[in-house]
Design a protein around this motif. Structure first.
Motif, PDB file in Angstrom:
ATOM      1  N   GLU A   1      -6.031   6.713 -10.021  1.00  0.00           N
ATOM      2  CA  GLU A   1      -5.727   6.327  -8.756  1.00  0.00           C
ATOM      3  C   GLU A   1      -4.182   6.877  -8.564  1.00  0.00           C
ATOM      4  O   GLU A   1      -3.506   6.994  -9.391  1.00  0.00           O
ATOM      5  CB  GLU A   1      -5.642   4.776  -8.899  1.00  0.00           C
ATOM      6  N   GLY A   2      -3.948   7.325  -7.217  1.00  0.00           N
ATOM      7  CA  GLY A   2      -2.742   7.807  -6.853  1.00  0.00           C
ATOM      8  C   GLY A   2      -2.561   8.240  -5.396  1.00  0.00           C
ATOM      9  O   GLY A   2      -3.481   7.864  -4.624  1.00  0.00           O
TER      10      GLY A   2
ATOM     11  N   LEU B   1      -2.004  14.594  -7.327  1.00  0.00           N
ATOM     12  CA  LEU B   1      -2.033  13.320  -7.355  1.00  0.00           C
ATOM     13  C   LEU B   1      -0.944  12.703  -8.062  1.00  0.00           C
ATOM     14  O   LEU B   1      -0.626  12.915  -9.324  1.00  0.00           O
ATOM     15  CB  LEU B   1      -3.574  12.669  -7.894  1.00  0.00           C
ATOM     16  N   LYS B   2      -0.323  11.662  -7.112  1.00  0.00           N
ATOM     17  CA  LYS B   2       0.987  11.349  -8.019  1.00  0.00           C
ATOM     18  C   LYS B   2       1.175   9.963  -7.650  1.00  0.00           C
ATOM     19  O   LYS B   2       0.429   8.962  -6.802  1.00  0.00           O
ATOM     20  CB  LYS B   2       2.138  11.967  -7.176  1.00  0.00           C
ATOM     21  N   ASP B   3       1.906   9.228  -8.478  1.00  0.00           N
ATOM     22  CA  ASP B   3       2.495   7.860  -8.566  1.00  0.00           C
ATOM     23  C   ASP B   3       4.099   8.030  -8.536  1.00  0.00           C
ATOM     24  O   ASP B   3       4.609   9.166  -8.126  1.00  0.00           O
ATOM     25  CB  ASP B   3       2.147   7.068  -9.639  1.00  0.00           C
TER      26      ASP B   3
ATOM     27  N   ILE C   1      -6.031   7.341  -2.883  1.00  0.00           N
ATOM     28  CA  ILE C   1      -7.165   7.472  -3.410  1.00  0.00           C
ATOM     29  C   ILE C   1      -7.372   7.275  -4.829  1.00  0.00           C
ATOM     30  O   ILE C   1      -6.598   7.159  -5.662  1.00  0.00           O
ATOM     31  CB  ILE C   1      -7.911   8.871  -2.879  1.00  0.00           C
ATOM     32  N   LEU C   2      -8.931   7.106  -5.137  1.00  0.00           N
ATOM     33  CA  LEU C   2      -9.535   7.055  -6.451  1.00  0.00           C
ATOM     34  C   LEU C   2     -10.091   8.513  -6.809  1.00  0.00           C
ATOM     35  O   LEU C   2     -10.880   8.825  -5.739  1.00  0.00           O
ATOM     36  CB  LEU C   2     -10.238   6.000  -6.771  1.00  0.00           C
TER      37      LEU C   2
ATOM     38  N   GLN D   1     -12.526   8.433  -3.338  1.00  0.00           N
ATOM     39  CA  GLN D   1     -12.851   7.089  -2.536  1.00  0.00           C
ATOM     40  C   GLN D   1     -11.516   6.905  -1.888  1.00  0.00           C
ATOM     41  O   GLN D   1     -10.538   6.889  -2.715  1.00  0.00           O
ATOM     42  CB  GLN D   1     -13.292   6.043  -3.569  1.00  0.00           C
ATOM     43  N   GLU D   2     -11.566   6.538  -0.647  1.00  0.00           N
ATOM     44  CA  GLU D   2     -10.459   6.122   0.064  1.00  0.00           C
ATOM     45  C   GLU D   2      -9.832   4.630  -0.558  1.00  0.00           C
ATOM     46  O   GLU D   2     -10.448   3.924  -1.537  1.00  0.00           O
ATOM     47  CB  GLU D   2     -10.633   5.726   1.541  1.00  0.00           C
ATOM     48  N   GLU D   3      -8.520   4.162  -0.158  1.00  0.00           N
ATOM     49  CA  GLU D   3      -7.993   3.162  -0.596  1.00  0.00           C
ATOM     50  C   GLU D   3      -8.756   2.195  -0.052  1.00  0.00           C
ATOM     51  O   GLU D   3      -9.038   1.951   1.127  1.00  0.00           O
ATOM     52  CB  GLU D   3      -6.518   3.139  -0.250  1.00  0.00           C
TER      53      GLU D   3
END
Length: 418
Positions: free
Chosen positions: A27-28, A46-48, A75-76, A98-100
């Motif tokens: 997830e990010g 993809l980041k956090d 997204i996932l 997948q969207e949030e």
């Protein structure tokens, strides 16, 4: 320690990562998003708050996305870890995004699926009739799914009656509309207007668009229905709860009609084959029966009175012929014997002796003739003109004496008179 090359090290790291992390879900937030125009591949990070990882999604998987990725979108990402050996960089090769908010839907989906499976909702499937006569279509009258199903029906099997029940298939109220119409269509079960199959259908869409078919009230309506139900929701890659609870799952609405309706062209060919086979069976059966009849006829003829009489007539004729043959043979033998005897016997001397003997006897008989004696010393007594012995006459009877020359009458006085 023996030194190794950089490429060998990167290759060993690649092998280790790819065998350790077979599948990851991360997830990010999307950053550095790039759509490669020539290849169609997606490149992004993809980041956090504290870290980032590079990601790539190839064109074949990118075409299935129901949304357009953008920088800053949460997204996932599902995929596998891989190492790009020339640069020594590792990345996620994504096969699904997948969207949030879809993460919570996926959780709800899996939770409901396990719950319904534990209740036995996915077992005890009802069979579909081979030749359905009446089908209920629970779908939107304005949707493309209905048009597709009608088109397939017309070309495949136009002997079926389709009844479309206008239904909300998207939105907050869709689940109640779907469940209520399933109950309504199933209420005709056991009546003259009963449906052979109920089809719930709609075209493709996002997870949110199809979510009405993931609701428990819809699953309850499908499970409690007595009529067989086919779920034809979304595209082939879309799976909803109704697919598992229904008796049959169809990948698309069009494919649904191809699955549940017979093919008229195929059945015309099969009918011709069945007619040919029936004729062959009939002819074989007729031939067997004719053989049995012939056998029974032969048995009857062998024991019938006509046949027995003909046999007896034939035997009598043979016996008669044999008797005649033997008779004429015996007669011929006797004739031969007689001819043989006649040729050996001399009968003339025998007849001459007998003739002489006969003449001598005649002379002796002539000499003893009473008429000759009467002429000499005897007379004949006549009474009433008939020769009569003396003892037969009464006393006083008149008699006549006839000596051949004269007649005289006398009276008997006593029995002693002469």
């Amino acid at each position: 320690m023996k030194p190794i090359s950089v490429s060998v090290l990167n290759t060993q790291i690649k092998t280790l990562l790819e065998t350790t992390f077979l599948e990851v879900c991360v997830e990010g937030e999307i950053s550095n998003y790039t759509l490669h125009k020539a290849s169609g591949h997606l490149y992004f990070s993809l980041k956090d708050d504290t870290s980032a990882i590079r990601c790539v999604m190839f064109k074949s998987n990118a075409k299935t996305l129901s949304f357009i990725p953008k920088n800053g979108m949460h997204i996932l990402a599902q995929g596998v870890l891989s190492v790009y050996v020339p640069r020594g960089e590792y990345q996620i090769i994504c096969h699904n995004l997948q969207e949030e908010g879809q993460g919570s839907l996926a959780t709800r989906y899996e939770t409901l699926k396990k719950h319904l499976e534990s209740k036995g909702y996915f077992a005890n499937k009802k069979p579909l009739p081979l030749f359905p006569k009446r089908i209920a279509l629970i779908t939107s009258l304005n949707g493309a799914a209905l048009k597709d199903m009608l088109k397939v029906t017309q070309s495949r099997w136009n002997l079926v009656q389709l009844v479309a029940i206008d239904t909300l298939v998207q939105g907050e109220k869709a689940k109640d509309s779907i469940a209520q119409n399933i109950v309504y269509a199933d209420s005709f079960f056991g009546t003259t207007n009963a449906f052979d199959i109920i089809v719930i259908a709609r075209g493709g869409g996002s997870t949110e668009d199809l979510w009405a078919f993931n609701e428990e009230c819809v699953a309850d309506a499908i499970y409690n229905a007595r009529t067989p139900i086919v779920s034809a929701v979304g595209h082939e890659i879309d799976f909803v709860i109704s697919d598992f609870v229904s008796d049959v799952r169809a990948p698309t609405p069009s494919a649904c009609m191809e699955m549940i309706l017979p093919d008229s062209k195929e059945w015309l060919l099969r009918t011709d084959d069945m007619i040919d086979e029936l004729q062959q069976v009939f002819l074989r059966t007729l031939e067997i029966l004719q053989q049995e009849i012939q056998h029974l006829t032969e048995i009857y003829q062998s024991i019938s009175y006509d046949t027995r009489l003909q046999l007896f007539d034939s035997q009598i004729a043979q016996c008669k012929e044999l008797l005649e043959t033997n008779f004429w043979y015996f007669l011929a033998q006797q004739q031969e014997t007689l001819n043989a005897l006649a040729s050996h016997l001399i009968l003339e001397p025998y007849f001459r002796d007998k003739t002489l003997t006969l003449c001598a006897l005649q002379r002796e008989l002539e000499a003893l003739n009473p008429s000759h004696k009467a002429r000499k010393t005897y007379a004949q007594i006549l009474h009433n003109g008939k020769p009569t012995q003396l003892k037969e006459l009464d006393v006083g009877a008149e008699i006549e004496l006839y000596d051949g020359v004269c007649e005289a009458k006398a009276t008997i006085h006593t029995m002693s008179q002469t």
